[in-house]
Design an enzyme around this catalytic site. Structure first.
Site, PDB file in Angstrom:
ATOM      1  N   THR A 102      83.512  -9.874  28.407  1.00  0.00           N
ATOM      2  CA  THR A 102      82.483 -10.029  27.949  1.00  0.00           C
ATOM      3  C   THR A 102      82.227  -8.789  26.800  1.00  0.00           C
ATOM      4  O   THR A 102      82.035  -7.543  27.297  1.00  0.00           O
ATOM      5  CB  THR A 102      81.300  -9.931  28.920  1.00  0.00           C
ATOM      6  OG1 THR A 102      81.355 -11.034  29.749  1.00  0.00           O
ATOM      7  CG2 THR A 102      79.711 -10.079  28.407  1.00  0.00           C
ATOM      8  N   LYS A 105      77.617 -15.916  25.785  1.00  0.00           N
ATOM      9  CA  LYS A 105      77.908 -15.374  26.869  1.00  0.00           C
ATOM     10  C   LYS A 105      76.783 -14.334  27.037  1.00  0.00           C
ATOM     11  O   LYS A 105      76.226 -14.165  28.023  1.00  0.00           O
ATOM     12  CB  LYS A 105      79.288 -14.836  26.878  1.00  0.00           C
ATOM     13  CG  LYS A 105      79.274 -13.933  28.489  1.00  0.00           C
ATOM     14  CD  LYS A 105      79.366 -14.874  29.806  1.00  0.00           C
ATOM     15  CE  LYS A 105      79.485 -14.047  30.754  1.00  0.00           C
ATOM     16  NZ  LYS A 105      80.745 -13.298  31.120  1.00  0.00           N
ATOM     17  N   LYS A 145      76.186  -3.172  31.437  1.00  0.00           N
ATOM     18  CA  LYS A 145      76.650  -3.311  30.232  1.00  0.00           C
ATOM     19  C   LYS A 145      76.432  -4.644  29.218  1.00  0.00           C
ATOM     20  O   LYS A 145      75.967  -4.437  28.232  1.00  0.00           O
ATOM     21  CB  LYS A 145      78.132  -3.459  30.344  1.00  0.00           C
ATOM     22  CG  LYS A 145      79.133  -3.802  29.273  1.00  0.00           C
ATOM     23  CD  LYS A 145      80.657  -3.899  29.593  1.00  0.00           C
ATOM     24  CE  LYS A 145      80.965  -5.100  30.337  1.00  0.00           C
ATOM     25  NZ  LYS A 145      80.975  -6.312  29.356  1.00  0.00           N
TER      26      LYS A 145
END
Length: 291
Positions: free
Chosen positions: A69, A148, A216
């Site tokens: 990701t 995502k 994150k």
């Protein structure tokens, strides 16, 4: 073939029948497909283009499956660099966590190749083995990452909201487990809340999904939104809560720790309110100073 910076992972992969390799290049030599499954863009760059990087060892025409990701701009940059080296790139972030990874039921979002392309057709059997839910997002590299990050921002919002609601219930004197049982059958239900919060109530914070990951990802999602001239208000609040969880020392633990953060925030707010009321009461009872 497998390469990992953690020797313990090499032991596990060898036990599973894979061949541990000493470097990304050693793992990639002669391979038609390289799967990159690391944490962030810096690690992806190192695996592909660092010392003994995999990209230079792959044969012309090989395909790189990018599963981390990372930001869409990073995907676009890496895909362009791979293409310049004569390599194909599938932008393919995955979702589902360790348990679903082990049983092969992950979701995989694939972009960067047209639906009718040879690369998409060639890797269908493997992709469907990796993921129970396979989504073709589109031909543009970076759109897998965009999808995502949108999903993970919503996951951060859902988890922060579920933890907040449960912490509120506890502050109101309600039983946490009983409240969760109601939510599970009602309109407030969310998958991530139902997955994390029972563990949180049990004090089980062994990391299945480290708090650092959604911290994150929510930060990446907000950066992506900012590049589009947007500041999603709920996303901003959820991302801030995950940064607060890191500051509270929960980064290395499961993101079920979000409940601990909200419990601490509410307890501090109640204590501050009680203190302010006590000070106000003391001021009202003090005699006036002599004139």
């Amino acid at each position: 073939r497998v390469h990992d910076i953690d020797p313990a992972r090499h032991v596990l992969t060898a036990a599973g029948g894979a061949l541990p390799c000493t470097s990304p290049a050693a793992a990639a030599t002669g391979c038609a497909l390289l799967i990159v499954a690391v944490v962030d863009a810096a690690q992806t760059e190192a695996v592909l283009f660092g010392p003994q990087g995999a990209a230079a060892a792959l044969p012309p025409g090989a395909t790189v499956l990018l599963c981390p990701t990372i930001g869409p701009a990073d995907v676009e940059r890496l895909a362009a660099r791979l293409q310049a080296a004569g390599l194909a790139c599938l932008d393919a972030p995955m979702s589902g966590g360790p348990a679903r990874a082990r049983d092969g039921s992950m979701s995989l979002m694939v972009a960067g190749v047209p639906l009718d392309s040879a690369a998409w057709a060639a890797w269908q059997p493997l992709l469907r083995h990796l993921a129970a839910r396979l989504f073709h997002i589109g031909p543009r590299p970076g759109d897998g990452a965009r999808t995502k990050l949108v999903n993970n921002l919503l996951a951060a919002i859902n988890l922060a909201g579920a933890a907040e609601a449960l912490a509120l219930a506890q502050q109101l004197g309600l039983d946490g487990a009983a409240t969760l049982a109601v939510v599970a059958e009602s309109s407030g239900h969310s998958w991530i809340g139902a997955d994390r919060l029972p563990r949180a109530l049990a004090g089980d914070f062994a990391p299945r999904a480290h708090t650092t990951l959604l911290a994150k990802d929510s930060a990446l999602a907000m950066a992506m939104a900012a590049q589009a001239g947007l500041q999603p208000p709920l996303g901003r609040l959820a991302a801030a809560q995950f940064q607060a969880a890191l500051a509270a020392g929960h980064g290395g633990q499961d993101d079920a720790r979000m409940l601990s953060l909200l419990q601490a925030q509410f307890a501090a707010a109640v204590a501050a309110g009680a203190g302010a009321q006590a000070q106000a009461g003391a001021a009202e009872e003090s005699p006036d100073a002599p004139g």
